[in-house]
Scaffold this active site. Structure first.
Site, mmCIF file in Angstrom:
data_model
loop_
_atom_site.group_PDB
_atom_site.id
_atom_site.type_symbol
_atom_site.label_atom_id
_atom_site.label_comp_id
_atom_site.label_asym_id
_atom_site.label_seq_id
_atom_site.Cartn_x
_atom_site.Cartn_y
_atom_site.Cartn_z
ATOM 1 N N ASN A 173 0.846 -1.236 -0.095
ATOM 2 C CA ASN A 173 -0.056 0.089 0.076
ATOM 3 C C ASN A 173 0.862 1.265 0.188
ATOM 4 O O ASN A 173 2.193 1.182 -0.082
ATOM 5 C CB ASN A 173 -0.915 -0.186 0.968
ATOM 6 C CG ASN A 173 -0.214 -0.407 2.602
ATOM 7 O OD1 ASN A 173 0.488 0.722 2.805
ATOM 8 N ND2 ASN A 173 -0.303 -1.413 3.258
ATOM 9 N N ASP B 224 -4.548 -6.395 4.918
ATOM 10 C CA ASP B 224 -5.300 -7.381 5.393
ATOM 11 C C ASP B 224 -5.112 -8.780 5.124
ATOM 12 O O ASP B 224 -5.664 -9.808 5.515
ATOM 13 C CB ASP B 224 -6.708 -6.782 5.483
ATOM 14 C CG ASP B 224 -6.874 -5.539 6.299
ATOM 15 O OD1 ASP B 224 -6.368 -5.629 7.473
ATOM 16 O OD2 ASP B 224 -7.772 -4.734 5.915
ATOM 17 N N LYS C 164 8.682 -16.983 -10.965
ATOM 18 C CA LYS C 164 7.895 -16.151 -11.624
ATOM 19 C C LYS C 164 6.694 -16.651 -12.464
ATOM 20 O O LYS C 164 6.752 -17.368 -13.071
ATOM 21 C CB LYS C 164 8.891 -15.226 -12.478
ATOM 22 C CG LYS C 164 8.234 -14.148 -13.042
ATOM 23 C CD LYS C 164 8.988 -13.110 -14.260
ATOM 24 C CE LYS C 164 8.187 -12.288 -14.839
ATOM 25 N NZ LYS C 164 8.649 -12.111 -16.138
ATOM 26 N N PHE D 95 -4.321 3.313 14.616
ATOM 27 C CA PHE D 95 -4.413 4.263 13.733
ATOM 28 C C PHE D 95 -5.535 3.978 12.545
ATOM 29 O O PHE D 95 -5.399 2.797 12.564
ATOM 30 C CB PHE D 95 -3.135 4.819 12.875
ATOM 31 C CG PHE D 95 -2.532 5.770 13.694
ATOM 32 C CD1 PHE D 95 -1.482 5.521 14.798
ATOM 33 C CD2 PHE D 95 -2.297 6.994 13.185
ATOM 34 C CE1 PHE D 95 -0.829 6.487 15.372
ATOM 35 C CE2 PHE D 95 -1.396 8.030 13.755
ATOM 36 C CZ PHE D 95 -0.851 7.539 14.830
ATOM 37 N N LYS E 149 -13.782 0.381 15.871
ATOM 38 C CA LYS E 149 -12.297 -0.497 15.974
ATOM 39 C C LYS E 149 -11.816 -0.315 17.244
ATOM 40 O O LYS E 149 -11.188 -1.124 17.824
ATOM 41 C CB LYS E 149 -11.425 0.091 14.954
ATOM 42 C CG LYS E 149 -11.549 -0.153 13.530
ATOM 43 C CD LYS E 149 -10.544 0.655 12.498
ATOM 44 C CE LYS E 149 -11.095 0.125 11.066
ATOM 45 N NZ LYS E 149 -10.473 1.060 10.109
ATOM 46 N N LYS F 62 -11.047 -3.867 19.192
ATOM 47 C CA LYS F 62 -9.600 -4.411 19.067
ATOM 48 C C LYS F 62 -9.151 -3.880 20.510
ATOM 49 O O LYS F 62 -7.967 -3.976 20.925
ATOM 50 C CB LYS F 62 -8.585 -3.411 18.150
ATOM 51 C CG LYS F 62 -9.009 -3.544 16.632
ATOM 52 C CD LYS F 62 -8.223 -3.262 15.713
ATOM 53 C CE LYS F 62 -8.755 -3.496 14.254
ATOM 54 N NZ LYS F 62 -7.770 -3.424 13.336
HETATM 55 N N1 CTP Z 1 -4.037 -3.307 11.959
HETATM 56 C C1 CTP Z 1 -3.249 -4.687 12.315
HETATM 57 N N2 CTP Z 1 -3.290 -5.565 11.625
HETATM 58 C C2 CTP Z 1 -3.969 -5.855 10.560
HETATM 59 C C3 CTP Z 1 -4.758 -4.763 10.133
HETATM 60 C C4 CTP Z 1 -4.720 -3.593 10.713
HETATM 61 O O1 CTP Z 1 -2.778 -4.526 13.377
HETATM 62 N N3 CTP Z 1 -4.014 -6.737 9.976
HETATM 63 C C5 CTP Z 1 -4.143 -2.183 12.791
HETATM 64 C C6 CTP Z 1 -3.362 -1.063 12.080
HETATM 65 O O2 CTP Z 1 -1.864 -1.029 12.372
HETATM 66 C C7 CTP Z 1 -4.046 0.257 12.542
HETATM 67 C C8 CTP Z 1 -5.512 -0.493 12.909
HETATM 68 O O3 CTP Z 1 -5.284 -1.748 12.867
HETATM 69 O O4 CTP Z 1 -3.771 0.684 13.667
HETATM 70 C C9 CTP Z 1 -6.656 0.027 11.956
HETATM 71 O O5 CTP Z 1 -6.095 -0.515 10.831
HETATM 72 P P1 CTP Z 1 -7.249 -0.267 9.410
HETATM 73 O O6 CTP Z 1 -6.558 -0.888 8.356
HETATM 74 O O7 CTP Z 1 -7.949 0.959 9.557
HETATM 75 O O8 CTP Z 1 -8.400 -1.288 10.058
HETATM 76 P P2 CTP Z 1 -9.286 -2.729 9.745
HETATM 77 O O9 CTP Z 1 -9.109 -3.521 10.959
HETATM 78 O O10 CTP Z 1 -7.926 -3.547 8.970
HETATM 79 O O11 CTP Z 1 -10.260 -2.506 8.977
HETATM 80 P P3 CTP Z 1 -10.773 -2.061 7.607
HETATM 81 O O12 CTP Z 1 -9.333 -2.363 6.642
HETATM 82 O O13 CTP Z 1 -11.712 -2.884 7.288
HETATM 83 O O14 CTP Z 1 -10.904 -0.647 7.713
#
Ligand code: CTP
Length: 398
Positions: A209, A278, A288, A322, A336, A340
């Site tokens: 990303n 995710d 490859k 974050f 969240k 969490k």
């Molecule tokens: N985070 C994490 N591990 C993951 C995904 C996210 O530790 N696999 C943590 C990120 O570091 C951040 C927080 O969760 O502090 C929120 O991340 P975000 O991507 O906004 O949340 P998600 O729970 O992945 O939800 P979505 O992508 O569906 O918005």
């Protein structure tokens, strides 16, 4: 405030030299002792007499001036300094310092000094962005020199861009911070995650990303400056680890999870600013993947949610997430925090001007467990880092 502090102010040759006059006067008002060293070209812009009148000290311009006090002046100033500030610093002075060239009073003094060094560059945008100048700045940063970033705007040469000397009050603040550091995180261990993760698909391709790691690195830097022991777990970025920070480099979400779980035990505060993928490819091809069909389907499987796992075992550690959203920011961020088990979350909307990955600023809302929302206006990531740390500390002390 700065009584008893010796500041050596180096002024090099640029139109911004006039702003160093205001800086001198501000520092004198704080009761600092200011010794000004001017390069020859600086003296073409502002007279030494101006600095002499403002600093109430002799101004040094020439290495071969007759010593005033029968001391070798560059050595005596170098030894006496608590901090050496160069404002404005031209590309030339930065280049000399980065490459060990000491051919005038200013560069010899800086090189002979073990004091803290603060550099405030000022130059034309193209010069500032020149890779050679950037490389020199990076070299000095790695050696522990602290920089006050130049501002953006209309420059004296008529160009518009980055390169304006930071305002005197900003340089003054940086000097105060370095000379009178706040050590309110002393005794605390802060674990920070930063940057993206990369999820490999085959030996040449990966999913990632846009995260640059700037926010997490800013948090790590500020926490270290405030006296914390800092462990920074970083996905791939181009950034240099701040001084005094233990850096652990990782690639994938699985690697990040392993590192986080190992280091979380010793942490008092955990700040998860990394943008964790995710999903990861269900299989990593050892060869490859060759082009064949019209369509290619890649099966992805879910990565662990590291923050969720941390929430389950957080104990009395402060846990901060974050979140970057493109819609329903508050609703999503609040969910969240609960899911969490966070103390608070720092949420921003990717579409807000000044927020987002690559820039140096952010605009956020901080939402806590009780659902209260603090709106934090547009500010530098380093300033936001301090706000996040202030809040973390207040949760710690509760
Ligand atoms: N985070 C994490 N591990 C993951 C995904 C996210 O530790 N696999 C943590 C990120 O570091 C951040 C927080 O969760 O502090 C929120 O991340 P975000 O991507 O906004 O949340 P998600 O729970 O992945 O939800 P979505 O992508 O569906 O918005």
């Amino acid at each position: 405030m700065l009584k008893g502090k010796n500041i050596v102010l180096g002024v090099s040759g640029g139109i911004a030299a006039y702003k160093a006059c205001e800086l001198t006067s501000r520092l004198k008002k704080l009761n600092a002792n200011v010794d000004v060293i001017m390069t020859k070209s600086a003296a073409e812009f502002v007279t030494p007499l101006t600095f002499q009148s403002l600093s109430l000290n002799q101004v040094v311009t020439d290495m071969f001036d007759k010593p005033k006090y029968w001391e070798i002046e560059h050595i005596s100033l170098a030894k006496k300094a608590d901090i050496v500030v160069i404002a404005p610093a031209t590309a030339n002075v930065i280049g000399k310092l980065a490459n060990g060239i000491a051919d005038d009073m200013l560069t010899t003094t800086v090189m002979a000094s073990k004091a803290i060094k603060l550099i405030a560059p000022a130059m034309n945008t193209n010069m500032y962005e020149n890779p050679v100048v950037q490389k020199n700045i990076e070299t000095l940063k790695q050696l522990g020199y602290v920089f006050v970033e130049p501002g953006e705007g209309r420059l004296a040469c008529g160009d518009i861009g980055k390169g304006k000397l930071a305002e005197p009050e900003v340089i003054e603040l940086a000097i105060k911070e370095l000379l009178l550091p706040v050590r309110d995180l002393e005794g605390k261990t802060v674990l920070v995650t930063a940057g993206p993760t990369v999820e490999h698909l085959d030996p040449v391709r990966f999913i990632t990303n846009h995260s640059t790691g700037k926010m997490g690195f800013a948090v790590a830097e500020r926490a270290a400056r405030r006296g914390a022991k800092v462990v920074l777990i970083a996905g791939p970025t181009n950034l240099t680890a701040p001084q005094g920070v233990e850096r652990v480099d990782v690639q994938s979400a699985l690697e990040m999870k392993e590192a986080v779980m190992l280091h979380m035990k010793e942490a008092d505060i955990i700040i998860k600013s990394a943008a964790v993928a995710d999903y990861r490819p269900a299989e990593i091809s050892s060869e490859k993947i060759k082009k064949s069909e019209e369509e290619l389907t890649i099966k992805l499987e879910k990565n662990p949610d590291i923050l969720f796992e941390l929430g389950k075992v957080k104990g009395d550690r402060v846990l901060i997430g974050f979140a970057m959203e493109t819609q329903n920011l508050i609703e999503n961020a609040k969910a969240k925090v609960q899911k969490k088990n966070l103390d608070f979350i720092v949420a921003n909307d990717l579409r807000t001007e000044g927020a987002g990955f690559a820039g140096d600023t952010n605009v956020v809302k901080i939402i806590d467990r009780q659902g209260s929302i603090e709106e934090v206006p547009l500010m530098k990531k380093s300033e936001l880092a301090d706000i996040v740390l202030d809040r973390a500390l207040s949760v710690c002390n509760r």
